[in-house]
Design a protein around this motif. Structure first.
Motif, PDB file in Angstrom:
ATOM      1  N   CYS A 195       0.840   2.864   6.765  1.00 13.72           N
ATOM      2  CA  CYS A 195       2.082   2.441   6.117  1.00 13.72           C
ATOM      3  C   CYS A 195       3.298   3.036   6.821  1.00 13.72           C
ATOM      4  CB  CYS A 195       2.088   2.830   4.633  1.00 13.72           C
ATOM      5  SG  CYS A 195       0.986   1.802   3.655  1.00 13.72           S
ATOM      6  N   LYS A 233       6.278   0.960   8.802  1.00 16.99           N
ATOM      7  CA  LYS A 233       7.706   1.135   8.534  1.00 16.99           C
ATOM      8  C   LYS A 233       8.467   1.438   9.827  1.00 16.99           C
ATOM      9  CE  LYS A 233      11.024   0.805   5.853  1.00 16.99           C
ATOM     10  NZ  LYS A 233      11.159  -0.501   5.139  1.00 16.99           N
ATOM     11  N   ILE A 290      -0.298   1.803  -4.445  1.00 13.94           N
ATOM     12  CA  ILE A 290       1.046   1.332  -4.803  1.00 13.94           C
ATOM     13  C   ILE A 290       2.092   2.420  -4.538  1.00 13.94           C
ATOM     14  CG2 ILE A 290       2.533   0.580  -6.720  1.00 13.94           C
ATOM     15  CD1 ILE A 290       0.078  -0.823  -7.910  1.00 13.94           C
ATOM     16  N   THR A 291       1.732   3.650  -4.896  1.00 13.10           N
ATOM     17  CA  THR A 291       2.657   4.771  -4.662  1.00 13.10           C
ATOM     18  C   THR A 291       3.032   4.863  -3.182  1.00 13.10           C
ATOM     19  OG1 THR A 291       1.599   5.971  -6.479  1.00 13.10           O
ATOM     20  CG2 THR A 291       2.977   7.261  -4.982  1.00 13.10           C
ATOM     21  N   ASN A 333       5.168   1.858  -2.031  1.00 15.30           N
ATOM     22  CA  ASN A 333       6.557   2.006  -2.472  1.00 15.30           C
ATOM     23  C   ASN A 333       7.287   3.093  -1.693  1.00 15.30           C
ATOM     24  OD1 ASN A 333       6.262  -0.039  -4.300  1.00 15.30           O
ATOM     25  ND2 ASN A 333       5.812   1.333  -6.034  1.00 15.30           N
ATOM     26  N   LYS A 334       6.569   4.195  -1.418  1.00 14.20           N
ATOM     27  CA  LYS A 334       7.177   5.297  -0.680  1.00 14.20           C
ATOM     28  C   LYS A 334       7.738   4.822   0.661  1.00 14.20           C
ATOM     29  CE  LYS A 334       5.938   9.780   1.405  1.00 14.20           C
ATOM     30  NZ  LYS A 334       4.813  10.719   1.638  1.00 14.20           N
ATOM     31  N   ASP A 349       8.109   1.566   1.426  1.00 11.63           N
ATOM     32  CA  ASP A 349       8.742   0.265   1.226  1.00 11.63           C
ATOM     33  C   ASP A 349       8.148  -0.780   2.181  1.00 11.63           C
ATOM     34  OD1 ASP A 349      10.476  -1.649   0.286  1.00 11.63           O
ATOM     35  OD2 ASP A 349      12.092  -1.073   1.662  1.00 11.63           O
ATOM     36  N   ASP A 384       5.832  -4.255   2.989  1.00 10.61           N
ATOM     37  CA  ASP A 384       5.399  -5.544   2.469  1.00 10.61           C
ATOM     38  C   ASP A 384       3.865  -5.533   2.398  1.00 10.61           C
ATOM     39  OD1 ASP A 384       4.725  -8.112   1.922  1.00 10.61           O
ATOM     40  OD2 ASP A 384       5.780  -9.004   3.640  1.00 10.61           O
TER      41      ASP A 384
END
Ligand code: C2E
Ligand code: CA
Ligand code: CA
Ligand code: CA
Length: 279
Positions: free
Chosen positions: A98, A102, A133-134, A137-138, A140, A142
């Motif tokens: 993730c 980003k 999910i955490t 979201n951390k 951001d 897609d």
């Protein structure tokens, strides 16, 4: 008495001793390895053979151990599963990917979905989806850029819970692929029970495809079945042009194998992506 003799022999066998010591050391060192930054992730491109475009990549963990050097994932993943450390390790891989996604977004690298391997053990965590999910979201991210690869064993374990985890992942937009397809016993049953986006045909079929008519026919049937169920088919382990020629007939086939690229560091994948069509 005989058994004791054998045990004694084993105890003094220097090669077994090294093996056992290595296993012990690996189990012990896994925990430190995250803190010491010894893990990294390589990415293996998935290629659409119709136009040679990279349409995704699989994240594969690498461990550079201070004593043993590069330890192959099959060795330490098994040990991590035995000690349940795989949950922490799996979380590390997910978060690293993730973070990488980003960074690529900020650097305007062409975006492709990244597939992440999930061990069957990870599906036993009650709060797995919450944790994902955490992290999503951390950073951001897609969720459509994330694909989860599961093996049939994961589906076998705790069917009800795994079913709802897969549903929740897909509702978030995460894609789910069934890995090593064709190596288990009841894969077809699972295609009916679980909504899955992609099938990854195991390397085993490609190893035999040029010498056995059987393997060709099975691959043929699998591709047709998967496509009729609207699933993407990824063929793993394509190493030779001879193998590639035998699968050129299929439209919409995705190929992953040494013929196109081995798993490579992120920086090399970026070069390939920036060069667009590259094989
Ligand atoms: P897998 O998920 O089936 O991954 C594909 C493996 O096949 C990778 O080995 C890849 O390097 C190798 N491969 C790809 N193309 C070819 C080819 O053309 N020929 C041959 N001979 N091999 C090819 P790798 O990286 O050593 O990983 C082995 C296994 O370790 C993976 O099999 C997966 O089950 C596990 N693994 C790797 N990374 C992770 C991870 O982050 N989490 C979990 N839970 N498991 C992982
Ligand atoms: Ca995989
Ligand atoms: Ca596989
Ligand atoms: Ca495998």
């Amino acid at each position: 008495v005989k058994d004791e003799g054998r045990n004694n022999y084993q105890f003094f066998d220097p090669t077994l001793d090294v093996d056992n010591y290595k296993k012990f050391s690996i189990a012990n060192d896994l925990r430190k390895a995250i803190k010491n930054d010894e893990f990294s992730i390589h990415y293996q491109p998935k290629v659409n053979i119709q136009n040679n475009q990279i349409i995704g990549a699989e994240a594969l963990i690498r461990w550079n151990h201070p004593v043993w050097g590069n330890v192959p994932p099959i060795e330490f993943i098994t040990i991590a599963e035995e000690t349940w450390f795989i949950n922490e390790l799996g979380h590390w891989v997910f978060e690293s990917v993730c973070q990488q996604l980003k960074l690529w977004e900020k650097e305007r690298v062409p975006q492709i979905p990244i597939a992440i391997n999930f061990s069957p053990i990870q599906f036993l965590q009650q709060n797995l989806v919450e944790n994902l999910i955490t992290v999503i979201n951390k950073y951001d991210i897609d969720p459509q850029l994330i694909e989860v690869e599961v093996t049939e064993t994961a589906l076998l374990n705790n069917e009800q819970q795994v079913h709802s985890i897969i549903e929740e992942m897909r509702e978030l937009g995460i894609k789910v692929a069934l890995d090593d397809f064709g190596t288990g016993y009841s894969s077809l049953v699972y295609l009916k029970k679980f909504k899955i986006d992609a099938l990854k045909v195991d390397q085993y079929f490609l190893k035999n495809i040029t010498i056995e008519k059987n393997s060709q026919q099975i691959l043929d049937a699998v591709v047709k079945l998967a496509h009729s169920l609207n699933m993407t088919v990824v063929v793993e382990g394509v190493e030779t042009n001879e193998q590639l020629e035998l699968i050129y007939q299929y439209k919409d086939l995705i190929v992953q194998g040494y013929l196109f690229s081995k798993p490579i560091p992120a920086i090399e994948l970026v070069d390939l992506l920036r060069n667009g069509q590259c094989f």
